[in-house]
Design a protein around this motif. Structure first.
Motif, PDB file in Angstrom:
ATOM      1  N   LYS A   1       0.805  -1.219   0.000  1.00  0.00           N
ATOM      2  CA  LYS A   1       0.000   0.000   0.000  1.00  0.00           C
ATOM      3  C   LYS A   1       0.841   1.273   0.000  1.00  0.00           C
ATOM      4  O   LYS A   1       0.375   2.319  -0.430  1.00  0.00           O
ATOM      5  CB  LYS A   1      -0.956  -0.006   1.187  1.00  0.00           C
ATOM      6  CG  LYS A   1      -2.003  -1.089   1.076  1.00  0.00           C
ATOM      7  CD  LYS A   1      -2.953  -1.077   2.237  1.00  0.00           C
ATOM      8  CE  LYS A   1      -3.970  -2.191   2.052  1.00  0.00           C
ATOM      9  NZ  LYS A   1      -4.921  -2.248   3.146  1.00  0.00           N
TER      10      LYS A   1
ATOM     11  N   THR B   1       3.832   4.043  -4.291  1.00  0.00           N
ATOM     12  CA  THR B   1       3.106   4.937  -5.195  1.00  0.00           C
ATOM     13  C   THR B   1       3.847   5.127  -6.516  1.00  0.00           C
ATOM     14  O   THR B   1       3.266   5.581  -7.491  1.00  0.00           O
ATOM     15  CB  THR B   1       2.871   6.317  -4.548  1.00  0.00           C
ATOM     16  OG1 THR B   1       4.135   6.891  -4.219  1.00  0.00           O
ATOM     17  CG2 THR B   1       1.994   6.197  -3.303  1.00  0.00           C
ATOM     18  N   THR B   2       5.123   4.763  -6.546  1.00  0.00           N
ATOM     19  CA  THR B   2       5.936   4.907  -7.748  1.00  0.00           C
ATOM     20  C   THR B   2       6.672   3.600  -8.010  1.00  0.00           C
ATOM     21  O   THR B   2       7.251   3.017  -7.091  1.00  0.00           O
ATOM     22  CB  THR B   2       6.970   6.041  -7.574  1.00  0.00           C
ATOM     23  OG1 THR B   2       6.268   7.255  -7.303  1.00  0.00           O
ATOM     24  CG2 THR B   2       7.825   6.210  -8.809  1.00  0.00           C
TER      25      THR B   2
ATOM     26  N   LEU C   1      -0.562  -3.620  -5.789  1.00  0.00           N
ATOM     27  CA  LEU C   1      -0.151  -2.216  -5.922  1.00  0.00           C
ATOM     28  C   LEU C   1      -1.380  -1.300  -5.972  1.00  0.00           C
ATOM     29  O   LEU C   1      -1.574  -0.560  -6.935  1.00  0.00           O
ATOM     30  CB  LEU C   1       0.703  -2.047  -7.183  1.00  0.00           C
ATOM     31  CG  LEU C   1       2.003  -2.856  -7.210  1.00  0.00           C
ATOM     32  CD1 LEU C   1       2.604  -2.851  -8.600  1.00  0.00           C
ATOM     33  CD2 LEU C   1       2.983  -2.323  -6.176  1.00  0.00           C
TER      34      LEU C   1
ATOM     35  N   ASN D   1      -2.208   1.472  -4.638  1.00  0.00           N
ATOM     36  CA  ASN D   1      -2.057   2.931  -4.585  1.00  0.00           C
ATOM     37  C   ASN D   1      -1.031   3.471  -5.575  1.00  0.00           C
ATOM     38  O   ASN D   1      -0.571   4.607  -5.433  1.00  0.00           O
ATOM     39  CB  ASN D   1      -1.681   3.359  -3.160  1.00  0.00           C
ATOM     40  CG  ASN D   1      -2.779   2.993  -2.177  1.00  0.00           C
ATOM     41  OD1 ASN D   1      -3.957   3.189  -2.453  1.00  0.00           O
ATOM     42  ND2 ASN D   1      -2.396   2.434  -1.042  1.00  0.00           N
ATOM     43  N   LEU D   2      -0.695   2.675  -6.582  1.00  0.00           N
ATOM     44  CA  LEU D   2       0.313   3.092  -7.546  1.00  0.00           C
ATOM     45  C   LEU D   2      -0.181   4.286  -8.354  1.00  0.00           C
ATOM     46  O   LEU D   2      -1.273   4.269  -8.914  1.00  0.00           O
ATOM     47  CB  LEU D   2       0.645   1.929  -8.488  1.00  0.00           C
ATOM     48  CG  LEU D   2       1.895   2.105  -9.329  1.00  0.00           C
ATOM     49  CD1 LEU D   2       3.141   2.167  -8.443  1.00  0.00           C
ATOM     50  CD2 LEU D   2       2.021   0.965 -10.324  1.00  0.00           C
ATOM     51  N   GLN D   3       0.617   5.334  -8.400  1.00  0.00           N
ATOM     52  CA  GLN D   3       0.257   6.564  -9.114  1.00  0.00           C
ATOM     53  C   GLN D   3       1.204   6.868 -10.270  1.00  0.00           C
ATOM     54  O   GLN D   3       0.822   7.569 -11.198  1.00  0.00           O
ATOM     55  CB  GLN D   3       0.250   7.753  -8.151  1.00  0.00           C
ATOM     56  CG  GLN D   3      -0.792   7.642  -7.080  1.00  0.00           C
ATOM     57  CD  GLN D   3      -0.688   8.762  -6.062  1.00  0.00           C
ATOM     58  OE1 GLN D   3       0.242   9.573  -6.091  1.00  0.00           O
ATOM     59  NE2 GLN D   3      -1.629   8.819  -5.150  1.00  0.00           N
ATOM     60  N   HIS D   4       2.429   6.377 -10.202  1.00  0.00           N
ATOM     61  CA  HIS D   4       3.445   6.696 -11.202  1.00  0.00           C
ATOM     62  C   HIS D   4       4.125   5.395 -11.638  1.00  0.00           C
ATOM     63  O   HIS D   4       4.697   4.687 -10.810  1.00  0.00           O
ATOM     64  CB  HIS D   4       4.481   7.668 -10.630  1.00  0.00           C
ATOM     65  CG  HIS D   4       3.858   8.845  -9.943  1.00  0.00           C
ATOM     66  ND1 HIS D   4       3.320   9.908 -10.650  1.00  0.00           N
ATOM     67  CD2 HIS D   4       3.650   9.110  -8.637  1.00  0.00           C
ATOM     68  CE1 HIS D   4       2.828  10.776  -9.789  1.00  0.00           C
ATOM     69  NE2 HIS D   4       3.011  10.309  -8.556  1.00  0.00           N
TER      70      HIS D   4
ATOM     71  N   GLN E   1      -6.174   4.897 -10.651  1.00  0.00           N
ATOM     72  CA  GLN E   1      -5.593   6.034  -9.936  1.00  0.00           C
ATOM     73  C   GLN E   1      -4.276   6.500 -10.549  1.00  0.00           C
ATOM     74  O   GLN E   1      -3.691   7.483 -10.087  1.00  0.00           O
ATOM     75  CB  GLN E   1      -5.391   5.674  -8.464  1.00  0.00           C
ATOM     76  CG  GLN E   1      -4.250   4.709  -8.200  1.00  0.00           C
ATOM     77  CD  GLN E   1      -4.529   3.248  -8.508  1.00  0.00           C
ATOM     78  OE1 GLN E   1      -5.594   2.876  -8.984  1.00  0.00           O
ATOM     79  NE2 GLN E   1      -3.555   2.399  -8.229  1.00  0.00           N
ATOM     80  N   LEU E   2      -3.799   5.826 -11.617  1.00  0.00           N
ATOM     81  CA  LEU E   2      -2.512   6.161 -12.211  1.00  0.00           C
ATOM     82  C   LEU E   2      -2.517   7.583 -12.777  1.00  0.00           C
ATOM     83  O   LEU E   2      -3.411   7.965 -13.517  1.00  0.00           O
ATOM     84  CB  LEU E   2      -2.177   5.163 -13.321  1.00  0.00           C
ATOM     85  CG  LEU E   2      -0.705   5.071 -13.710  1.00  0.00           C
ATOM     86  CD1 LEU E   2       0.122   4.523 -12.549  1.00  0.00           C
ATOM     87  CD2 LEU E   2      -0.546   4.183 -14.925  1.00  0.00           C
ATOM     88  N   GLU E   3      -1.508   8.354 -12.417  1.00  0.00           N
ATOM     89  CA  GLU E   3      -1.389   9.744 -12.862  1.00  0.00           C
ATOM     90  C   GLU E   3      -0.299   9.925 -13.919  1.00  0.00           C
ATOM     91  O   GLU E   3      -0.405  10.799 -14.776  1.00  0.00           O
ATOM     92  CB  GLU E   3      -1.079  10.645 -11.669  1.00  0.00           C
ATOM     93  CG  GLU E   3      -2.195  10.690 -10.643  1.00  0.00           C
ATOM     94  CD  GLU E   3      -1.830  11.521  -9.424  1.00  0.00           C
ATOM     95  OE1 GLU E   3      -0.819  12.262  -9.466  1.00  0.00           O
ATOM     96  OE2 GLU E   3      -2.542  11.425  -8.421  1.00  0.00           O
TER      97      GLU E   3
END
Length: 108
Positions: free
Chosen positions: A4, A7-8, A28, A30-33, A56-58
């Protein structure tokens, strides 16, 4: 167990051809990047699976994968797949940066 706090994730030069959608969602959350440069991704289905697994990927980078050269209008396709996946879940796509370039409103 789910990671959790992650994030990257940088996964370059790994010869990856596909991504297991279920494992990505489970481990994964909460992976954002995500950086997948210099791999062997060639199928739009892999991108579709990423879009559904990681709403949620940014930030996403796929530079130097076969799909970048093989797929006509690659950039627009990736943006479309993420937007479509978000529409199915009744939310806006959070993807803001593709291949280190900001996504412009005209590309949506």
């Amino acid at each position: 167990p789910p990671l959790k706090g992650v994030t990257t994730l940088l996964c370059t030069h790994n010869a990856l051809q596909r991504i297991d959608r279920t494992n990505v969602q489970q481990y994964l959350p909460n992976l954002q990047h995500l950086t997948l440069c210099h791999n062997q991704i060639s199928s739009p289905q892999v991108i579709r699976d990423l879009a559904h697994a990681l709403p949620q990927l940014e930030t996403l980078s796929l530079q130097h994968n076969p799909i970048v050269l093989q797929q006509t209008h690659y950039r627009l396709l990736v943006i479309y797949l993420f937007d479509s996946a978000a529409n199915e879940t009744k939310g806006p796509s959070k993807l803001r940066v593709l291949d280190y370039q900001r996504i412009r409103p005209a590309e949506r």
